[in-house]
Write a protein that holds these residues in place. Structure first.
Motif, mmCIF file in Angstrom:
data_model
loop_
_atom_site.group_PDB
_atom_site.id
_atom_site.type_symbol
_atom_site.label_atom_id
_atom_site.label_comp_id
_atom_site.label_asym_id
_atom_site.label_seq_id
_atom_site.Cartn_x
_atom_site.Cartn_y
_atom_site.Cartn_z
ATOM 1 N N SER A 1 0.837 -1.200 0.000
ATOM 2 C CA SER A 1 0.000 0.000 0.000
ATOM 3 C C SER A 1 0.867 1.243 0.000
ATOM 4 C CB SER A 1 -0.913 0.013 1.225
ATOM 5 O OG SER A 1 -1.685 -1.153 1.240
ATOM 6 N N GLU B 1 -7.585 4.185 -1.854
ATOM 7 C CA GLU B 1 -7.585 2.998 -1.000
ATOM 8 C C GLU B 1 -6.213 2.664 -0.428
ATOM 9 O OE1 GLU B 1 -9.929 1.093 0.272
ATOM 10 O OE2 GLU B 1 -11.450 2.354 -0.662
ATOM 11 N N THR C 1 -5.548 2.178 3.365
ATOM 12 C CA THR C 1 -5.038 0.912 3.873
ATOM 13 C C THR C 1 -3.773 1.144 4.685
ATOM 14 O OG1 THR C 1 -5.893 -0.277 1.961
ATOM 15 C CG2 THR C 1 -4.154 -1.354 3.207
ATOM 16 N N LYS D 1 -4.597 -0.130 8.049
ATOM 17 C CA LYS D 1 -4.215 -1.539 7.984
ATOM 18 C C LYS D 1 -5.394 -2.453 7.661
ATOM 19 C CE LYS D 1 -0.321 -0.865 11.061
ATOM 20 N NZ LYS D 1 0.371 -0.325 9.876
ATOM 21 N N LYS D 2 -6.417 -1.874 7.100
ATOM 22 C CA LYS D 2 -7.504 -2.723 6.586
ATOM 23 C C LYS D 2 -7.643 -2.407 5.106
ATOM 24 C CE LYS D 2 -9.476 -4.380 10.128
ATOM 25 N NZ LYS D 2 -9.086 -5.555 9.366
ATOM 26 N N SER D 3 -7.644 -3.442 4.309
ATOM 27 C CA SER D 3 -7.614 -3.200 2.868
ATOM 28 C C SER D 3 -8.961 -3.423 2.182
ATOM 29 C CB SER D 3 -6.590 -4.114 2.225
ATOM 30 O OG SER D 3 -7.016 -5.456 2.398
ATOM 31 N N SER E 1 -1.734 -6.507 2.892
ATOM 32 C CA SER E 1 -2.614 -6.221 4.021
ATOM 33 C C SER E 1 -4.015 -6.791 3.809
ATOM 34 C CB SER E 1 -2.735 -4.719 4.262
ATOM 35 O OG SER E 1 -1.503 -4.083 4.128
ATOM 36 N N ASP F 1 -7.323 -8.590 4.316
ATOM 37 C CA ASP F 1 -8.029 -8.727 5.591
ATOM 38 C C ASP F 1 -8.288 -10.173 5.982
ATOM 39 O OD1 ASP F 1 -8.077 -5.997 5.619
ATOM 40 O OD2 ASP F 1 -10.141 -5.831 4.930
#
Lengths: 337, 337
Positions: A50, B49, B53, B57-59, B123, B125
């Motif tokens: 990312s 995004e 992310t 830390k959530k993609s 990353s 989820d």
DNA sequence: CGCGTTGATGTAACCGGTTACATCCGGCTC
DNA sequence: GAGCCGGATGTAACCGGTTACATCAACGCG
């Protein structure tokens, strides 16, 4: 999950150097490189995609736009799986990932924007479109937005787009000449839905070959289906009612051909003695259903690999998209002719 | 591609406020919210995004691990497509994207790390595993690393893992009782490869039902195949050589059943008069091949939706993974019995 | 009137990379 | 010895978001 700064600190170099070790190893000295690689392995460092995407605007992901037509949920071309397998492994070999995009869900959004937005949000590098031929405006928006894309089985073109198709006309021609060679003089055909391109092309090739052979194709000997099984069954029933009855039929899709065969059997007729059948696609069933369906094969793996290659040349910054690819079709002769 | 700062500047608020408008609309005043939304629409803002992310830390991406076994490239369970369709649409409905992961290509890397690294770099989820039953160490590494994952047709478990399977034993039992009810007393079976779980379970169910009915199952009436067509053909040939010959056979997969039917036909025997056949899976061919294959249906759509749901409950921070799901199997009776 | 509370918003650090530009240093040329 | 060159490395801004914490105004209350 240790970061690049951690690795830099531990190996006593700057973050820039660590970054270079992974992205341009040749510019960093042998000694430093090995030092950094060692500590990276030691602390289990792996670059965060990312962050990388954020900085470079390249995500190393190819978007897959598929099944956009809500009116036909779960659209499944029998090829899909073969194509997907080939596409995925060709992309994998080049370190690209395949992202199956969900349309952007924002409420109140113009439907046409949904895929484009999903693509842009994720900084997807390119897009592969597998659609059922309907010219979905949400897909057209991608073309307009200059996203590099390659369409399968669909003649999309644009400054950043190319497409891969089968030689549909050639395939239709193959079917016709094969039947003519087998001695048939009264041929009929079950086409796909008229607005779709593959349907039109297959019919055109078929018709051309007949014309060249000096054979007529009456309007009533052309019946449209929708590529699915039931439509082939229904279409065949109409053809069976013809007088005189055609002695051979070309169905522009195997599913329809199987439906047609069912209708023929139910009418108490034999294949190929009374009526010969040729299909198009070469799906799994074709080989399994007795007496074996003669059919025109599409190169499913070719679709996948050609798509992957086209995407990659576009990503590598080609000024113009690669020329459209036409995959050859061949005839597989089985018991139905 | 305008950024959040652009929107903030244009609407005369801070970036934090803009961010809140999209992530926690309730805390920002009605007036400001509408102002921000208006300018956002005006300049065509959409959140990036990758940046998101990186920060959270959530993609919003679910990884798909599939086809990990190089020894069988392009592994294709006939279900795959149906499952994928269902999975994708269930995930889409919740705004999750599906990332088909390419194994990490870093040279010299421990093979076991390849998928785990791909997962971590992106990353992702959660992970859905569709594998052919081989206990690939690269997949096991995911479990150990506490990545939320759900395995299909595979009994993976762990502190962050759950799985979805069909009621294989129940299905085997269904096949047996159906054949017994039809009056058969000498049954045989073509199983899947012994180490795989579905193969073992289907056999166990089948055997149990026979035992309960007081019928024997000789060792020579159990032949192993590999779930593919040719193996069913070969296995059936061995069964046909038995004396006395079984009057009914249960193949633990439809592809094998079709192969078996071919062998039976070639031996000049009739189905079901001389030998009855029951399959397992209910793939497309089953309904199309004459006389129609009686088979045990698996709920392919159920696999997809159950997997999606399991992933989502794990993402929503459930302390323990949801309990494994067993999907019911049912019998579809066609002409082969 | 002073104070705590609540609601709306701003400030700025942080996520983890990339990269333009600056710096340093040893070696070469004239 | 001055000047130049090029290879190796460091500095720091930047990509575009999120969010802990601070700020501030308005309000209710004793």
């Amino acid at each position: 999950m240790s970061s690049i700064r951690e690795v830099a600190r531990r190996s006593g170099v700057s973050v820039a150097t660590v970054s270079r070790v992974f992205n341009a190893p040749e510019v960093v000295s042998q000694r430093t490189r090995q030092l950094v690689l060692a500590t990276a392995a030691e602390v289990g460092y792996l670059p965060n995609e990312s962050a990388r995407t954020l900085a470079t605007k390249k995500s190393h992901m190819v978007g897959l736009v598929w099944d956009t037509d809500h009116r036909r949920p779960g659209w499944r071309h029998p090829f899909f799986q073969d194509i997907l397998v080939a596409l995925k492994s060709a992309l994998s070999a080049h370190g690209l990932h395949l992202l199956m995009l969900a349309p952007d869900q924002t409420p109140g959004l113009d439907d046409r924007q949904r895929f484009l937005r999903a693509v842009q949000r994720h900084s997807v590098d390119g897009v592969v479109i597998i659609d059922n031929g309907s010219r979905d405006p949400a897909v057209l928006a991608l073309v307009d937005a200059a996203v590099p894309c390659v369409a399968l089985d669909l003649r999309f073109t644009g400054p950043t787009c190319t497409h891969i198709t089968s030689d549909n006309a050639g395939g239709g021609r193959l079917a016709a000449t094969h039947l003519i060679e087998r001695g048939h003089r009264h041929l009929a055909t079950i086409t796909g839905p008229p607005p779709t391109l593959p349907a039109a092309e297959r019919l055109a090739g078929f018709r051309d070959a007949l014309t060249e052979a000096g054979l007529p194709l009456a309007d009533d000997d052309v019946v449209a289906g929708d590529f699915y099984l039931d439509s082939g069954y229904a279409a065949m029933q109409r053809l069976l009612a013809r007088d005189p009855r055609p002695t051979a039929v070309f169905a522009a899709g195997d599913e329809m051909a199987v439906g047609a065969m069912k209708a023929i059997h139910e009418a108490g007729l034999r294949i190929p003695a009374d009526i010969a059948v040729v299909g198009f696609d070469d799906i799994e069933v074709a080989a399994l259903i007795p007496p074996g369906l003669t059919t025109v094969t599409q190169d499913k793996t070719g679709f996948g690999t050609a798509a992957a290659e086209a995407v990659m040349t576009m990503l590598h910054g080609a000024a113009t998209p690669p020329a459209p690819t036409t995959l050859p079709t061949t005839l597989v002769v089985r018991g139905s002719t």
